[in-house]
Design a protein around this motif. Structure first.
Motif, mmCIF file in Angstrom:
data_model
loop_
_atom_site.group_PDB
_atom_site.id
_atom_site.type_symbol
_atom_site.label_atom_id
_atom_site.label_comp_id
_atom_site.label_asym_id
_atom_site.label_seq_id
_atom_site.Cartn_x
_atom_site.Cartn_y
_atom_site.Cartn_z
ATOM 1 N N THR A 1 4.196 83.507 -41.569
ATOM 2 C CA THR A 1 4.081 82.159 -42.104
ATOM 3 C C THR A 1 3.607 82.170 -43.549
ATOM 4 O O THR A 1 4.138 81.436 -44.401
ATOM 5 C CB THR A 1 3.114 81.330 -41.245
ATOM 6 O OG1 THR A 1 3.580 81.311 -39.889
ATOM 7 C CG2 THR A 1 3.015 79.909 -41.762
ATOM 8 N N GLY A 2 2.610 83.005 -43.849
ATOM 9 C CA GLY A 2 2.106 83.071 -45.220
ATOM 10 C C GLY A 2 3.164 83.539 -46.206
ATOM 11 O O GLY A 2 3.332 82.947 -47.288
ATOM 12 N N LEU A 3 3.903 84.602 -45.864
ATOM 13 C CA LEU A 3 4.952 85.098 -46.749
ATOM 14 C C LEU A 3 6.075 84.076 -46.912
ATOM 15 O O LEU A 3 6.623 83.910 -48.011
ATOM 16 C CB LEU A 3 5.515 86.412 -46.206
ATOM 17 C CG LEU A 3 4.574 87.616 -46.221
ATOM 18 C CD1 LEU A 3 5.242 88.820 -45.566
ATOM 19 C CD2 LEU A 3 4.142 87.958 -47.643
ATOM 20 N N THR A 4 6.405 83.380 -45.833
ATOM 21 C CA THR A 4 7.476 82.380 -45.909
ATOM 22 C C THR A 4 7.069 81.211 -46.785
ATOM 23 O O THR A 4 7.873 80.705 -47.586
ATOM 24 C CB THR A 4 7.833 81.886 -44.500
ATOM 25 O OG1 THR A 4 8.215 82.984 -43.681
ATOM 26 C CG2 THR A 4 8.973 80.882 -44.553
ATOM 27 N N VAL A 5 5.835 80.761 -46.664
ATOM 28 C CA VAL A 5 5.366 79.642 -47.485
ATOM 29 C C VAL A 5 5.364 80.028 -48.962
ATOM 30 O O VAL A 5 5.864 79.275 -49.820
ATOM 31 C CB VAL A 5 3.959 79.195 -47.032
ATOM 32 C CG1 VAL A 5 3.365 78.210 -48.022
ATOM 33 C CG2 VAL A 5 4.029 78.575 -45.650
ATOM 34 N N LEU A 6 4.813 81.190 -49.295
ATOM 35 C CA LEU A 6 4.787 81.627 -50.689
ATOM 36 C C LEU A 6 6.200 81.796 -51.248
ATOM 37 O O LEU A 6 6.493 81.362 -52.370
ATOM 38 C CB LEU A 6 4.012 82.941 -50.804
ATOM 39 C CG LEU A 6 2.506 82.873 -50.538
ATOM 40 C CD1 LEU A 6 1.888 84.262 -50.613
ATOM 41 C CD2 LEU A 6 1.819 81.936 -51.518
ATOM 42 N N GLY A 7 7.084 82.421 -50.480
ATOM 43 C CA GLY A 7 8.448 82.603 -50.942
ATOM 44 C C GLY A 7 9.194 81.290 -51.111
ATOM 45 O O GLY A 7 9.939 81.106 -52.082
#
Length: 292
Positions: A96-102
Motif C-alpha cells: 500500500t505504501g509503495l502504491t500510494v507513493l508511486g
C-alpha cells in the motif's frame, strides 16, 4: 384594501416557516436510514468478532447478536496467532505504501503538462486517459501478467505495485487541481527564472495538498482491499501475500466458526478504516476541488 394587502405577506411567510423544519427533519431521517444501511454490516461483524463463542451465543439470534452477553478479544488473538497475520499485515503496509507513493508521483508528473502545457493532441491524450475509466480492471490482467513474467517480476511486491500506479483517476484529479491555480502565479515564477520542476515542486504541489491527500486516501483504501490482482501476481509466493489474500484462508480453516471469520474481517478492515476516519476532511476537500 390596505389591511388585506398587509396580511398577504404574513400568509405567504407562514408556509415557508413551517416547511423549513419539516424538510430538515426529512433530510436527517433519510440520512439516518442511509447511515444504518452503511454501518450495519460492520457493526454486526464487530459484535460477532467480540462475542464469546463458549457462551453458546448464536449469530442468527437477531437482534441479540448485536449485543453480546460476554465480550472477549479471544477470537481476534486466536486468528492473529493461528495464521501469523503479522507478516501479512506488513506485506499490506509495504504494498500500500509503495502504491500510494508511486501513484502520487506518476499522477502529478502526468497531470502537470496536461493542465499547463500547450502542445498538439493534448485534449486527445487526456480524453483517451479518461476513457480508460470505463474499462474494467480485469481487461488488463492478462497483458500485465505476461509483461511481468517477461520482466521476472511475478511473485514480487514490485509486480503488484508497478501496473497500478498509473491510473486515470489520479491523473484526472490532479489535473483538475492544477487547473484551479491562477496562471499569473506560474508566469511570475517563470519570469523569476524558475524551472518547470521547481514550479511543480514548490508551487503546484504545496497548493494542491488537499487533492494529494484525497488521492492518497483513495489509493490506500483501494490497494488495501485489493484481492484478485495481488493473489494473481503472488500466487507463487504466498508468504508475500497481503492481508486481503491471507484472510480468505479463514474460510477454509474456520469453515464452521463464524466468530473467528468475523474476527479476521475486523483485523482486515480496522487499519484502513482508522486511516480514512482520521483524514476524511482532507479527502472531502480534495474531492470538492476535483468537482469544481
Amino acid at each position: 384594501m390596505s389591511a388585506r394587502t398587509a396580511s398577504a405577506p404574513a400568509q405567504v411567510a407562514r408556509p415557508v416557516q413551517w416547511r423549513r423544519p419539516v424538510n430538515t427533519a426529512l433530510r436527517y431521517a433519510l440520512l439516518g436510514v442511509i447511515l444504518i444501511f452503511a454501518v450495519f454490516p460492520f457493526v454486526w461483524t464487530l459484535a460477532i468478532a467480540l462475542t464469546d463463542k463458549t457462551a453458546g451465543s448464536s449469530i442468527y439470534a437477531f437482534p441479540q447478536s448485536l449485543l453480546p452477553s460476554r465480550v472477549t478479544l479471544h477470537n481476534l488473538v486466536d486468528v492473529y496467532r493461528t495464521f501469523s497475520l503479522g507478516k501479512y499485515l506488513w506485506n499490506s503496509v509495504v504494498i500500500t505504501g509503495l502504491t500510494v507513493l508511486g501513484t502520487l508521483l506518476v499522477s502529478a508528473l502526468a497531470a502537470y503538462p496536461l493542465a499547463r502545457f500547450r502542445f498538439p493532441g493534448r485534449g486527445v491524450i487526456f480524453g483517451l486517459i479518461v476513457l480508460t475509466l470505463v474499462l474494467p480492471g480485469e481487461t488488463t490482467f492478462i497483458v500485465n501478467t505476461l509483461t511481468l513474467k517477461n520482466l521476472g517480476l511475478l511473485g514480487t511486491h514490485a509486480g503488484v505495485v508497478l501496473p497500478t500506479i498509473a491510473g486515470a483517476f489520479g491523473i484526472f484529479l490532479m489535473r483538475q487541481a492544477f487547473l484551479a491555480i491562477p496562471a499569473a502565479l506560474l508566469e511570475a515564477a517563470r519570469l523569476d527564472g524558475a524551472s518547470e520542476l521547481t514550479i511543480l515542486t514548490r508551487i503546484m504541489l504545496p497548493l494542491t495538498r488537499p487533492s494529494l491527500a484525497a488521492l492518497g486516501i483513495f489509493t490506500t483504501v483501494t490497494t488495501w482491499n485489493a484481492y484478485f490482482w495481488p493473489m494473481l501476481v503472488l500466487s507463487g509466493a504466498p508468504d508475500k501475500s497481503p492481508l486481503a489474500v491471507a484472510v480468505l484462508k479463514l474460510k477454509g480453516q474456520f469453515n464452521y466458526d463464524p466468530f473467528n471469520i468475523a474476527a479476521g474481517s475486523i483485523i482486515m478492515m480496522l487499519p484502513v478504516l482508522l486511516v480514512f476516519l482520521a483524514a476524511q476532511r482532507l479527502f472531502l476537500r480534495g474531492m470538492e476541488g476535483a468537482v469544481k
